[in-house]
Design an enzyme around this catalytic site. Structure first.
Site, PDB file in Angstrom:
ATOM      1  N   ARG A  23      -5.493   6.119  -7.805  1.00  0.00           N
ATOM      2  CA  ARG A  23      -5.110   7.526  -7.823  1.00  0.00           C
ATOM      3  C   ARG A  23      -4.953   8.034  -9.254  1.00  0.00           C
ATOM      4  NH1 ARG A  23       0.027   7.403  -4.000  1.00  0.00           N
ATOM      5  NH2 ARG A  23      -0.040   9.681  -4.315  1.00  0.00           N
TER       6      ARG A  23
ATOM      7  N   LEU B 235       0.870  -1.176   0.000  1.00  0.00           N
ATOM      8  CA  LEU B 235       0.000   0.000   0.000  1.00  0.00           C
ATOM      9  C   LEU B 235       0.906   1.225   0.000  1.00  0.00           C
ATOM     10  CD1 LEU B 235      -2.662  -0.909   2.755  1.00  0.00           C
ATOM     11  CD2 LEU B 235      -2.967  -1.019   0.276  1.00  0.00           C
ATOM     12  N   ASP B 236       0.458   2.291  -0.645  1.00  0.00           N
ATOM     13  CA  ASP B 236       1.230   3.528  -0.630  1.00  0.00           C
ATOM     14  C   ASP B 236       1.388   4.019   0.802  1.00  0.00           C
ATOM     15  OD1 ASP B 236       1.270   3.454  -3.398  1.00  0.00           O
ATOM     16  OD2 ASP B 236      -0.507   4.718  -3.601  1.00  0.00           O
ATOM     17  N   LYS B 237       2.395   4.830   1.026  1.00  0.00           N
ATOM     18  CA  LYS B 237       2.719   5.322   2.364  1.00  0.00           C
ATOM     19  C   LYS B 237       1.503   5.898   3.085  1.00  0.00           C
ATOM     20  CE  LYS B 237       5.473   8.889   4.685  1.00  0.00           C
ATOM     21  NZ  LYS B 237       6.411  10.024   4.502  1.00  0.00           N
TER      22      LYS B 237
END
Length: 315
Positions: free
Chosen positions: A246, A135-137
């Protein structure tokens, strides 16, 4: 490690061509590899990043072994949604990087897991023990981690076969439009647009045609609630490309609220720690008993406060 590639499409400057064909290596690193004599073209050392490659050229890229990052367990609290002797599902918090990298050598999910778990799968790269997907930060929510090699490989196969189901919830700017029906009144749809590395900004992904090295990316969406100039949206992923939700929502003019890469020019009067994107549900087949089970992560406090504020403004 050595990579071998044959040019099967239109030629270009070698640094550009390689950066478009090796997605996990930056253009800057490729240029450094060329400068240090680690790129071979047709059995001759490439001497300049501006060298042209042509159809049929054989390229060899020598990748020196990276310096190992010391992995020290850290006593970082974890929100554990499910755990047994084979795997663990975490509700990741915003701001936590999943695994160590040169820019993030401590405080990652891996460091926390090494403290919590007595063992993790050693499949894959040494600095990613047990990590099956990421998962992205600043994306919160469900992430599954493997404790054994068999479980790791089984979960990887489920990802390849698209049998692991991932559902996200986000707040986006505006209202997503159903392109097939050209209507804002239809509250669900599918985005089928290939994604690849951005041709200029290497930190970003973009909509890239398949013939230009884009990879198939399919996102299903449904509007759960309209909140004035914003929408609460459920996303289901068929594929799992980097920044997929996104990029897709931004391309349609409805970037995820608070996204620092894809909606930086959008103003909002509530301070957010990052994009308002949450991995809400994860459904998978347990590699040992072969039963399908689903894990749900509650919305983080910042997300719920945002929804409360938006609802109050639109009442």
């Amino acid at each position: 490690m050595t990579l071998k590639l044959i040019v099967k499409d239109k030629g270009d400057r070698i640094d550009l061509w390689l950066s478009n064909h090796i997605l996990n290596i930056s253009r800057a690193r490729i240029q450094k590899l060329i400068k240090t004599g680690n790129v071979i073209v047709n059995n001759e050392i490439c001497k300049t990043k501006k060298e042209q490659v042509f159809l049929g050229d054989c390229l060899q890229i020598y990748l020196p072994s990276p310096k190992k990052l010391e992995l020290m367990p850290e006593a970082i609290p974890l929100d554990i949604l499910y755990e047994d002797e084979y795997l663990i599902v975490i509700n990741k918090v915003a701001g936590m990087v999943v695994h160590p990298s040169p820019g993030h050598t401590e405080g990652t999910l891996v460091h926390a897991l090494l403290h919590h778990c007595s063992y993790l799968s050693d499949v894959g790269e040494f600095h990613r023990p047990g990590i099956v997907h990421r998962l992205d930060k600043d994306t919160t929510g469900t992430i599954v981690v493997a404790k054994t090699a068999f479980v790791h490989q089984h979960l990887q196969k489920q990802i390849r076969d698209r049998t692991i189901k991932r559902q996200y919830i986000a707040v986006v700017h505006g209202v997503l439009k159903n392109k097939e029906n050209n209507s804002y009144k239809i509250d669900k749809g599918v985005i089928n647009l290939p994604i690849g590395r951005h041709p200029v900004d290497r930190k970003k992904m973009a909509i890239i045609p398949i013939d230009k090295n884009g990879r198939k990316a399919v996102t299903y969406w449904k509007i759960l609630e309209r909140l004035g100039n914003y929408s609460l949206v459920k996303f289901n992923l068929e594929t799992g490309r980097t920044h997929q939700i996104r990029v897709h929502s931004s391309f349609l003019g409805c970037p995820v609220l608070g996204d620092p890469l894809y909606s930086s020019n959008r103003s909002f009067n509530i301070n957010l720690s990052g994009q308002v994107l949450h991995a809400h549900k994860l459904s998978l087949v347990h590699p040992i008993n072969l039963n399908r089970f689903e894990v749900t992560a509650s919305l983080p406090l910042e997300f719920t406060k945002l929804l409360k504020s938006l609802r109050q403004k639109n009442n």
